[in-house]
Design an enzyme around this catalytic site. Sequence first.
Site, PDB file in Angstrom:
ATOM      1  CB  CYS A   1      -4.092 -25.859 -32.114  1.00 40.37           C
ATOM      2  SG  CYS A   1      -5.200 -27.271 -32.068  1.00 40.37           S
TER       3      CYS A   1
ATOM      4  CB  CYS B   1      -6.299 -28.110 -28.955  1.00 44.04           C
ATOM      5  SG  CYS B   1      -6.370 -26.442 -29.581  1.00 44.04           S
TER       6      CYS B   1
ATOM      7  CE  LYS C   1      -7.226 -29.324 -24.162  1.00 46.90           C
ATOM      8  NZ  LYS C   1      -7.624 -27.932 -24.332  1.00 46.90           N
TER       9      LYS C   1
ATOM     10  CE1 TYR D   1     -12.650 -22.872 -23.760  1.00 46.26           C
ATOM     11  CE2 TYR D   1     -12.466 -20.543 -23.239  1.00 46.26           C
ATOM     12  CZ  TYR D   1     -13.084 -21.572 -23.910  1.00 46.26           C
ATOM     13  OH  TYR D   1     -14.136 -21.314 -24.739  1.00 46.26           O
TER      14      TYR D   1
ATOM     15  CD  GLU E   1      -8.870 -26.938 -21.451  1.00 44.44           C
ATOM     16  OE1 GLU E   1      -9.856 -26.955 -22.183  1.00 44.44           O
ATOM     17  OE2 GLU E   1      -7.734 -26.639 -21.865  1.00 44.44           O
TER      18      GLU E   1
ATOM     19  CG  HIS F   1     -32.729 -46.111 -23.712  1.00 46.45           C
ATOM     20  ND1 HIS F   1     -32.719 -45.185 -22.691  1.00 46.45           N
ATOM     21  CD2 HIS F   1     -32.948 -47.322 -23.141  1.00 46.45           C
ATOM     22  CE1 HIS F   1     -32.942 -45.817 -21.558  1.00 46.45           C
ATOM     23  NE2 HIS F   1     -33.071 -47.106 -21.789  1.00 46.45           N
TER      24      HIS F   1
ATOM     25  CD  GLU G   1     -31.955 -42.071 -23.317  1.00 52.12           C
ATOM     26  OE1 GLU G   1     -32.998 -42.371 -23.913  1.00 52.12           O
ATOM     27  OE2 GLU G   1     -31.291 -42.901 -22.661  1.00 52.12           O
TER      28      GLU G   1
HETATM   29  P1  NDP Z   1      -8.768 -17.034 -20.248  1.00 52.17           P
HETATM   30  O1  NDP Z   1      -8.935 -15.701 -20.848  1.00 52.17           O
HETATM   31  O2  NDP Z   1      -9.759 -18.104 -20.551  1.00 52.17           O
HETATM   32  O3  NDP Z   1      -8.692 -16.904 -18.670  1.00 52.17           O
HETATM   33  C1  NDP Z   1      -7.737 -16.108 -18.051  1.00 52.17           C
HETATM   34  C2  NDP Z   1      -7.920 -16.236 -16.557  1.00 52.17           C
HETATM   35  O4  NDP Z   1      -6.859 -15.571 -15.892  1.00 52.17           O
HETATM   36  C3  NDP Z   1      -9.214 -15.635 -16.057  1.00 52.17           C
HETATM   37  O5  NDP Z   1      -9.715 -16.443 -15.022  1.00 52.17           O
HETATM   38  C4  NDP Z   1      -8.750 -14.271 -15.520  1.00 52.17           C
HETATM   39  O6  NDP Z   1      -9.544 -13.824 -14.464  1.00 52.17           O
HETATM   40  C5  NDP Z   1      -7.392 -14.621 -14.987  1.00 52.17           C
HETATM   41  N1  NDP Z   1      -6.452 -13.528 -14.926  1.00 52.17           N
HETATM   42  C6  NDP Z   1      -6.058 -12.706 -15.931  1.00 52.17           C
HETATM   43  N2  NDP Z   1      -5.128 -11.840 -15.493  1.00 52.17           N
HETATM   44  C7  NDP Z   1      -4.931 -12.116 -14.191  1.00 52.17           C
HETATM   45  C8  NDP Z   1      -4.113 -11.544 -13.192  1.00 52.17           C
HETATM   46  N3  NDP Z   1      -3.287 -10.546 -13.472  1.00 52.17           N
HETATM   47  N4  NDP Z   1      -4.162 -12.054 -11.947  1.00 52.17           N
HETATM   48  C9  NDP Z   1      -4.999 -13.081 -11.657  1.00 52.17           C
HETATM   49  N5  NDP Z   1      -5.807 -13.665 -12.564  1.00 52.17           N
HETATM   50  C10 NDP Z   1      -5.768 -13.176 -13.816  1.00 52.17           C
HETATM   51  O7  NDP Z   1      -7.284 -17.451 -20.623  1.00 52.17           O
HETATM   52  P2  NDP Z   1      -6.526 -18.824 -20.677  1.00 52.17           P
HETATM   53  O8  NDP Z   1      -5.112 -18.467 -20.402  1.00 52.17           O
HETATM   54  O9  NDP Z   1      -7.170 -19.859 -19.832  1.00 52.17           O
HETATM   55  O10 NDP Z   1      -6.713 -19.250 -22.186  1.00 52.17           O
HETATM   56  C11 NDP Z   1      -6.426 -18.338 -23.226  1.00 52.17           C
HETATM   57  C12 NDP Z   1      -7.384 -18.512 -24.361  1.00 52.17           C
HETATM   58  O11 NDP Z   1      -7.042 -19.692 -25.075  1.00 52.17           O
HETATM   59  C13 NDP Z   1      -8.837 -18.725 -23.941  1.00 52.17           C
HETATM   60  O12 NDP Z   1      -9.539 -17.527 -23.791  1.00 52.17           O
HETATM   61  C14 NDP Z   1      -9.387 -19.552 -25.047  1.00 52.17           C
HETATM   62  O13 NDP Z   1      -9.905 -18.681 -26.011  1.00 52.17           O
HETATM   63  C15 NDP Z   1      -8.198 -20.322 -25.568  1.00 52.17           C
HETATM   64  N6  NDP Z   1      -8.246 -21.712 -25.103  1.00 52.17           N
HETATM   65  C16 NDP Z   1      -9.240 -22.529 -25.558  1.00 52.17           C
HETATM   66  C17 NDP Z   1      -9.308 -23.835 -25.129  1.00 52.17           C
HETATM   67  C18 NDP Z   1     -10.415 -24.715 -25.595  1.00 52.17           C
HETATM   68  O14 NDP Z   1     -11.065 -24.375 -26.573  1.00 52.17           O
HETATM   69  N7  NDP Z   1     -10.691 -25.823 -24.911  1.00 52.17           N
HETATM   70  C19 NDP Z   1      -8.325 -24.398 -24.216  1.00 52.17           C
HETATM   71  C20 NDP Z   1      -7.341 -23.451 -23.785  1.00 52.17           C
HETATM   72  C21 NDP Z   1      -7.306 -22.166 -24.228  1.00 52.17           C
HETATM   73  P3  NDP Z   1     -10.905 -12.985 -14.711  1.00 52.17           P
HETATM   74  O15 NDP Z   1     -11.940 -13.947 -15.167  1.00 52.17           O
HETATM   75  O16 NDP Z   1     -11.161 -12.401 -13.386  1.00 52.17           O
HETATM   76  O17 NDP Z   1     -10.554 -11.954 -15.754  1.00 52.17           O
END
Ligand code: NDP
Length: 471
Positions: free
Chosen positions: A54, A59, A62, A193, A197, A453, A458
């Site tokens: 983080c 976080c 980012k 995410y 982002e 307001h 709101e």
């Molecule tokens: P996520 O699990 O959110 O998303 C992973 C993405 O990658 C999905 O769209 C998934 O597709 C895709 N994917 C996975 N494997 C493949 C593949 N082999 N080929 C193509 N696409 C693929 O992971 P992130 O890496 O974005 O983030 C990891 C975790 O970190 C998050 O789940 C979250 O919990 C945490 N995080 C939280 C944040 C916040 O609170 N603001 C910010 C950043 C991270 P599909 O949907 O089809 O499975």
Amino acid sequence: MGRDAGKQKEQRMAYDYDLFVIGGGSGGVRCARIAAGHGARVGVAEDRFWGGTCVNVGCVPKKIMVQAAEYGGFVEDSHGFGWNTQRGEHDWAALITAKDREIERLNGAYRRILSSAGADIIDARATLLAPHRLRLTSGDGTAREITAERIVIATGGHPSRPDIPGAELGIVSDDAFHLPSLPRRIAILGGGYIAVEFAGLFRGLGADVDLIYRQSLPLRGFDGDMRTALADAYAADGIRLHPDSTITAIEKHDGQRVVMLDHGGETLTVDLVFFATGRVPATQGLGLKEAGIETGKDGAIPVDDRWETNVAGHYAIGDVTNRMNLTPVALAEGHMLANRLFSSGHAGQVWNFHQVPTAVFSTPPIATVGMTEEEAEKNGPTEVFTTGFTPMRHQISGRKRRSFMKLLVDQASQKIIGAHMFGEDAPEIMQGLAVAITTGATKQDFDRTIGIHPTAAEEFVTMRSRTRTVG
Ligand code: NDP
């Protein structure tokens, strides 16, 4: 001292520590600090960076980069308000230096809060040798062994790469925070995410961005209207969207990357490929087998609702358990576990996270708490209230940027079971709503709340006409 108490103390003192935490990230540091505050003898080992993902590669940096990206748009917005400001060049190196300075400050703060709580801070890699027994290896290779009555594994996770030819030619989020310059053209794989982002922030800083994801909309699992609003906004901002797509291979040509998509031989030539395809628990090389601790899917450590692994006295919290990979959840887990173990008043605390609010720092952001409309529909009859509008700022700036809000109300109880917002300030607004929703607020409670307001927030207390009923 009675004989039993004396024996207990003797047993406790047979270990070097009452509690040893492996990993100095959000969950580990919180657990160690609270336990030390309760009088436990606590040690924490971290071999990479204090504050974990983080603070160092998640976080915090980012959000600094998202904020940096917003300034370009603000300059243009200001013209509508009478400012004659000119958009200059962005200095990437200056941003990275400022970001690193802030992270260094936070690294120091993490160490300070631990040492002032009385925990031992150990810059070393911890490896389990057997239950209750660890080896600590410092960066210079010196090693020593220690014992602990209780061990908490809080090692987090790391980004994964897809298994495709040329995967080594792409970067993952850990690398994105230290790029030497902003690449001109970037392809991002993923629709979660991290993908959305970084797509937003890279675009805001001036890069050409291709976002490639295998669903029809980004952010699987989020409310459908928020996903649509985000895709529309990104397309309008010039991010090239490739839904229902993935990358099949990457090749290097003249310093550039040629990305093969799975659609009829389509290719993209870019300067950077960024994999945002999920994270995996960091359980490799920890000695889990030696301690008899089982792992499950993707190497995650299964725990019960008291954070205990299959080996008594050995616990796991945060992303290494791969349950709800969010910093505030890891913080809460660390806090609750330390209380459970060392404060008699909290012995009954168990894992119980429902209606966890979360935000995606896309540009603009999405924030949410509770059920999506798709989940609510399956749950039972649900009243849906929605509103979409151009924020006042953009009526004046002329920027085509809209906000969208939604409330989901359980028809029978009239309780708010979901709130969602896409738009500026959504995370700030949702944190307040999450309190109301966590305490069981009804639609009538929202209706009798006086608005502030003029704000966007709101709108959440003035939605009177139902958009539809589902379920
Ligand atoms: P996520 O699990 O959110 O998303 C992973 C993405 O990658 C999905 O769209 C998934 O597709 C895709 N994917 C996975 N494997 C493949 C593949 N082999 N080929 C193509 N696409 C693929 O992971 P992130 O890496 O974005 O983030 C990891 C975790 O970190 C998050 O789940 C979250 O919990 C945490 N995080 C939280 C944040 C916040 O609170 N603001 C910010 C950043 C991270 P599909 O949907 O089809 O499975």
